[in-house]
Scaffold this active site. Sequence first.
Site, PDB file in Angstrom:
ATOM      1  N   HIS A 241     -89.408  59.090  -2.884  1.00 32.78           N
ATOM      2  CA  HIS A 241     -89.430  60.083  -1.806  1.00 32.78           C
ATOM      3  C   HIS A 241     -89.647  59.497  -0.406  1.00 32.78           C
ATOM      4  O   HIS A 241     -88.779  59.599   0.456  1.00 32.78           O
ATOM      5  CB  HIS A 241     -90.553  61.104  -2.048  1.00 32.78           C
ATOM      6  CG  HIS A 241     -90.532  61.771  -3.388  1.00 32.78           C
ATOM      7  ND1 HIS A 241     -89.663  62.799  -3.723  1.00 32.78           N
ATOM      8  CD2 HIS A 241     -91.308  61.573  -4.481  1.00 32.78           C
ATOM      9  CE1 HIS A 241     -89.909  63.194  -4.961  1.00 32.78           C
ATOM     10  NE2 HIS A 241     -90.894  62.473  -5.448  1.00 32.78           N
TER      11      HIS A 241
HETATM   12  O1  RIB Z   1     -93.430  65.589  -3.455  1.00 34.55           O
HETATM   13  C1  RIB Z   1     -93.370  64.214  -3.145  1.00 34.55           C
HETATM   14  C2  RIB Z   1     -94.388  63.860  -2.110  1.00 34.55           C
HETATM   15  O2  RIB Z   1     -95.690  64.135  -2.606  1.00 34.55           O
HETATM   16  C3  RIB Z   1     -94.396  62.358  -1.771  1.00 34.55           C
HETATM   17  O3  RIB Z   1     -94.796  62.190  -0.435  1.00 34.55           O
HETATM   18  C4  RIB Z   1     -95.435  61.809  -2.690  1.00 34.55           C
HETATM   19  O4  RIB Z   1     -96.046  60.623  -2.174  1.00 34.55           O
HETATM   20  C5  RIB Z   1     -96.425  62.924  -2.703  1.00 34.55           C
HETATM   21  O5  RIB Z   1     -97.250  62.789  -1.545  1.00 34.55           O
END
Ligand code: RIB
Length: 311
Positions: A241
């Site tokens: 992500h």
């Molecule tokens: O949903 C994904 C996000 O939530 C990313 O930033 C991961 O690190 C968590 O913080």
Amino acid sequence: MTRNIIIDTDPGQDDAVAILLALSSPEVNVLGITAVAGNVPLALTQKNARIVCELAGKPETLVFAGCDAPLARPLVTAEHVHGKTGLDGPQLAPPTMPLQDQHAVDWMIDTLKAAPDNLITLCTLGPLTNIATALTRAPEIKSAIAEIVLMGGGYFEGGNITPVAEFNIYVDPEAADIVFKSGLKLTVMPLDVTHKALTTKPRVDAFRAMGTEVGRMTAEWTDFFERFDKEKYGSEGAPLHDPTVIAYLIRPELFSGRHINVEIETTSDLTLGMTVADWWGVSGREPNCMFMGDIDADGFFDLLAERLATL
Ligand code: RIB
Ligand code: CA
């Protein structure tokens, strides 16, 4: 043109890779890293941020601890995904570089107040508590913020912590609401993009093949981090992500999206934290963000491998 950035983060293996990308890319100048409670409690996210800076060979990076709980709700964490330390996978030595004494929000406000217009880009990788607190306490800082590039939300992909809500937004929906109503230039990296950036075996092998400590750690973090998502989605890897936020600053052409209206659900228990994204323009509400929908995943991982290999 080099971008001056502040990274707000809740490391988290994917946050760690995003920080490594930023610290290895001359296109961005990291003014400081502000930790927030999210994946794991603040005491761990601020420690993890320093571990990553030292791994990058940048112990002079300014790291601050920010808010330890959402604006109006109890903290929800994600140890089931990231492990109890937040950086499970490899064995990690505790950091030796200092945590700055000033509260992250105070430093953010002071830094933005002292900056000329549109000088600083905020890159948010976790819940938006620090950002919302700063904007509420000192609205005048908006003039110094060129853009907020944030990882959060989802539309076609729904949610990951509930059927409709993505974790960063879900943890602090009130903070997200403040940011999305701030009038600031927003660029959003939702699950619709990050679920196309999967840590497949060849991509993880490319990290390991670097033969460096950074490459080994990144491979071990992704190996750990992906077990949860691979089981959940039955996919060939996990969505990486947070590095999409930094990659966007370096190679925006890797991404495409639409300028649309997004509002945040802050009242319904059923849909709390949902990013109500008007992708089809049916609401008549004013567009307030660039909501990304697609990524050149091969180009993204090539960039990661290229830059992390320099550390
Ligand atoms: O949903 C994904 C996000 O939530 C990313 O930033 C991961 O690190 C968590 O913080
Ligand atoms: Ca994160």
